[in-house]
Enzyme design. Structure first.
Site, mmCIF file in Angstrom:
data_model
loop_
_atom_site.group_PDB
_atom_site.id
_atom_site.type_symbol
_atom_site.label_atom_id
_atom_site.label_comp_id
_atom_site.label_asym_id
_atom_site.label_seq_id
_atom_site.Cartn_x
_atom_site.Cartn_y
_atom_site.Cartn_z
ATOM 1 C CG ASP A 254 0.484 -0.683 6.964
ATOM 2 O OD1 ASP A 254 0.874 -0.226 5.869
ATOM 3 O OD2 ASP A 254 0.997 -1.676 7.501
ATOM 4 C CB CYS B 125 17.226 -22.838 -11.700
ATOM 5 S SG CYS B 125 18.980 -22.624 -11.354
ATOM 6 C CB SER C 152 -0.891 0.003 1.246
ATOM 7 O OG SER C 152 -0.072 -0.245 2.399
ATOM 8 N N GLY C 153 2.129 1.171 0.193
ATOM 9 C CA GLY C 153 2.981 2.350 0.098
ATOM 10 C C GLY C 153 3.475 2.895 1.417
ATOM 11 N N GLY C 154 2.776 2.612 2.512
ATOM 12 C CA GLY C 154 3.156 3.169 3.811
ATOM 13 C C GLY C 154 4.558 2.780 4.212
ATOM 14 C CG PHE C 155 7.483 -1.150 4.816
ATOM 15 C CD1 PHE C 155 8.463 -1.455 3.883
ATOM 16 C CD2 PHE C 155 7.734 -1.413 6.146
ATOM 17 C CE1 PHE C 155 9.662 -2.029 4.262
ATOM 18 C CE2 PHE C 155 8.934 -1.987 6.551
ATOM 19 C CZ PHE C 155 9.904 -2.293 5.603
ATOM 20 C CB CYS D 236 21.191 -25.938 -11.066
ATOM 21 S SG CYS D 236 21.449 -24.874 -9.642
ATOM 22 C CD GLN E 239 1.610 -2.486 11.491
ATOM 23 O OE1 GLN E 239 2.572 -2.750 12.222
ATOM 24 N NE2 GLN E 239 1.733 -2.463 10.165
ATOM 25 N N GLY F 6 4.521 -4.942 10.615
ATOM 26 C CA GLY F 6 5.265 -4.434 11.759
ATOM 27 C C GLY F 6 6.383 -5.336 12.239
ATOM 28 C CB CYS G 157 18.594 -26.453 -8.324
ATOM 29 S SG CYS G 157 17.711 -24.949 -8.814
HETATM 30 C C1 LIG Z 1 11.511 -6.475 5.167
HETATM 31 N N1 LIG Z 1 10.632 -6.348 6.290
HETATM 32 C C2 LIG Z 1 9.379 -5.861 6.151
HETATM 33 N N2 LIG Z 1 8.577 -5.626 7.200
HETATM 34 C C3 LIG Z 1 7.437 -5.100 6.703
HETATM 35 C C4 LIG Z 1 6.285 -4.609 7.342
HETATM 36 C C5 LIG Z 1 5.275 -4.031 6.571
HETATM 37 C C6 LIG Z 1 4.090 -3.450 7.182
HETATM 38 O O1 LIG Z 1 3.928 -3.435 8.421
HETATM 39 N N3 LIG Z 1 3.173 -2.869 6.372
HETATM 40 C C7 LIG Z 1 3.315 -2.850 5.006
HETATM 41 N N4 LIG Z 1 2.336 -2.257 4.273
HETATM 42 N N5 LIG Z 1 4.373 -3.403 4.387
HETATM 43 C C8 LIG Z 1 5.387 -3.972 5.153
HETATM 44 C C9 LIG Z 1 6.550 -4.488 4.499
HETATM 45 C C10 LIG Z 1 6.711 -4.450 3.005
HETATM 46 C C11 LIG Z 1 6.263 -5.782 2.434
HETATM 47 O O2 LIG Z 1 7.112 -6.227 1.469
HETATM 48 C C12 LIG Z 1 7.569 -5.027 5.299
HETATM 49 N N6 LIG Z 1 8.799 -5.532 4.958
HETATM 50 ZN ZN LIG Z 2 19.499 -23.684 -9.407
#
Ligand SMILES: CNc1nc2cc3c(=O)[nH]c(N)nc3c(CCO)c2[nH]1
Ligand SMILES: [Zn+2]
Length: 372
Positions: free
Chosen positions: A146, A306, A93-96, A309, A189, A216, A304
């Site tokens: 969020d 892929c 959603s962009g918040g993070f 590999c 959260q 979170g 693997c």
């Molecule tokens: C790498 N750690 C991480 N913790 C997160 C925690 C959050 C979170 O609390 N809210 C939202 N909207 N996105 C999150 C994301 C991006 C997901 O890739 C996170 N990514």
């Molecule tokens: Zn591989």
């Protein structure tokens, strides 16, 4: 007409295997979502992403609203058409991303104002705007807007942030346009405080969403606190609802989180590691820039299928990274995503076969043998 839902197939303690039915196809769970931030899984084509066994990919509101712009993607037929990925797409959603990427950001009770990390232009995200952008992208799964507070933080700071995110979740749900086979996930959260996590689950299930994310976390709290928070939170989520742990994680994180009832994951580790010469294998990780691989004719992993590999040696990958050749990140990203998908498929098969505990022990024993 498809109804969005998670269908259980088998269980092993808290762990679950099932199917996620969406407007863009059904995906087996537990599932790992490759991160396709700006409409591309870096260094991969969509055919190679599909070849790794991925079913659903992640896109980002923050990046796509800045470039090329949500309205342009809408005009071009939506993100599925734009990136030619017919399967389900979940958009964050962009918040993070604003909090971790956008310089000069200003948070208020109504949303976030920030400057683009690309050209410094001013932008604003609110619960409504984020939801509208994800609608313009035609995201199969829309995430609530969020705030993900940095940890560690005092309980009262976590409580205030969580309660604002819950108010934003209400506004996101109002702005969401229901369509058959599409979904909106609430994001739980509450930091690492069990009571705040429980309050957040109550708030979100009271609003009612098609799925629930545990947000979170994976923000530096460490695996022990992350698992303890999952133990306190996941059992409170309605059993029929899909559970998505955001931003996680290493193979060991994934195993411990599947054990605790999580169905969906996203993480930049396999793709980021693929660009920095770090290979994930059944026996831990390898740094392919290391000189010890220079004459090693073996594949990265004998298990693997892929492209790296099946056609190439560790020595070749070593050469490509030493020579800074573009093919290096392409092949190793493919391998790492193939490893993550094989790991998810293996856990799912073990749950279905009633052998999950033994499989978990086997995985942990293998990871400890970093001798190849
Ligand atoms: C790498 N750690 C991480 N913790 C997160 C925690 C959050 C979170 O609390 N809210 C939202 N909207 N996105 C999150 C994301 C991006 C997901 O890739 C996170 N990514
Ligand atoms: Zn591989």
């Amino acid at each position: 007409m498809t109804t969005f839902r998670w269908r259980p197939e088998a269980r092993a303690g808290h762990a679950r295997a099932g199917w996620l039915d969406t407007a863009h196809g059904s995906v087996p769970t537990p599932t790992f979502m490759p991160v396709g931030t700006a409409g591309t899984v870096k260094a991969m084509t969509m055919d190679s992403v599909r070849a790794t066994g991925a079913g659903i990919v992640l896109g980002n509101t923050y990046h796509l609203m800045l470039r090329p712009g949500a309205e342009r993607v809408r005009a071009l037929g939506g993100l599925h058409r734009f990136m030619d990925w017919p399967g389900p797409i979940l958009t964050d959603s962009g918040g993070f991303q604003v909090m971790s990427l956008g310089p000069l950001r200003k948070l208020d009770q109504d949303g976030v104002t920030f400057r683009s990390h690309i050209d410094g232009s001013r932008h604003r995200l609110t619960p409504e705007r984020s939801t509208d952008i994800q609608h313009a992208l035609d995201a199969t799964i829309t995430m609530c807007f969020d705030e993900c507070p940095a940890l560690p933080a005092a309980p009262d700071v976590i409580a205030k942030s969580m309660r604002m995110s819950m108010r934003w979740a209400e506004r996101c749900r109002t702005a969401f346009i229901q369509r058959p086979g599409y979904a909106q996930y609430g994001i739980i959260q509450g930091g690492t405080e069990p009571e705040l996590r429980a309050e957040s689950v109550r708030a979100l299930t009271g609003i009612g969403f098609e799925g629930y994310a545990i947000g979170g976390l994976a923000v530096g709290e460490g695996q022990e606190l992350m698992f303890a928070t999952l133990d306190a939170t996941v059992p409170l989520i309605p059993d029929a609802s899909p559970r998505y742990l955001m931003g996680v994680g290493t193979p060991d994180d994934l195993l411990g989180s599947v054990e605790r009832g999580v169905d969906m994951f996203d993480c930049v580790m396999p793709t980021r590691a693929g660009r920095t010469a770090r290979a994930y294998t059944e026996r831990g990780t390898l740094n392919l820039r290391n000189a010890r691989h220079a004459t090693d004719s073996r594949p990265i992993s004998p298990h693997c299928d892929c492209l790296a590999c099946s056609r190439h040696s560790r020595a070749y990958l070593h050469h490509l990274f030493r020579a800074n050749e573009i093919l290096g990140p392409m092949l190793l990203t493919w391998h790492n995503l193939a490893y993550y998908q094989r790991l998810m498929r293996g856990m799912r098969a073990a749950i279905v076969d009633g052998a999950f505990a033994a499989h978990a022990d086997h995985l942990r024993a293998q990871w400890a043998m970093d001798d190849w």
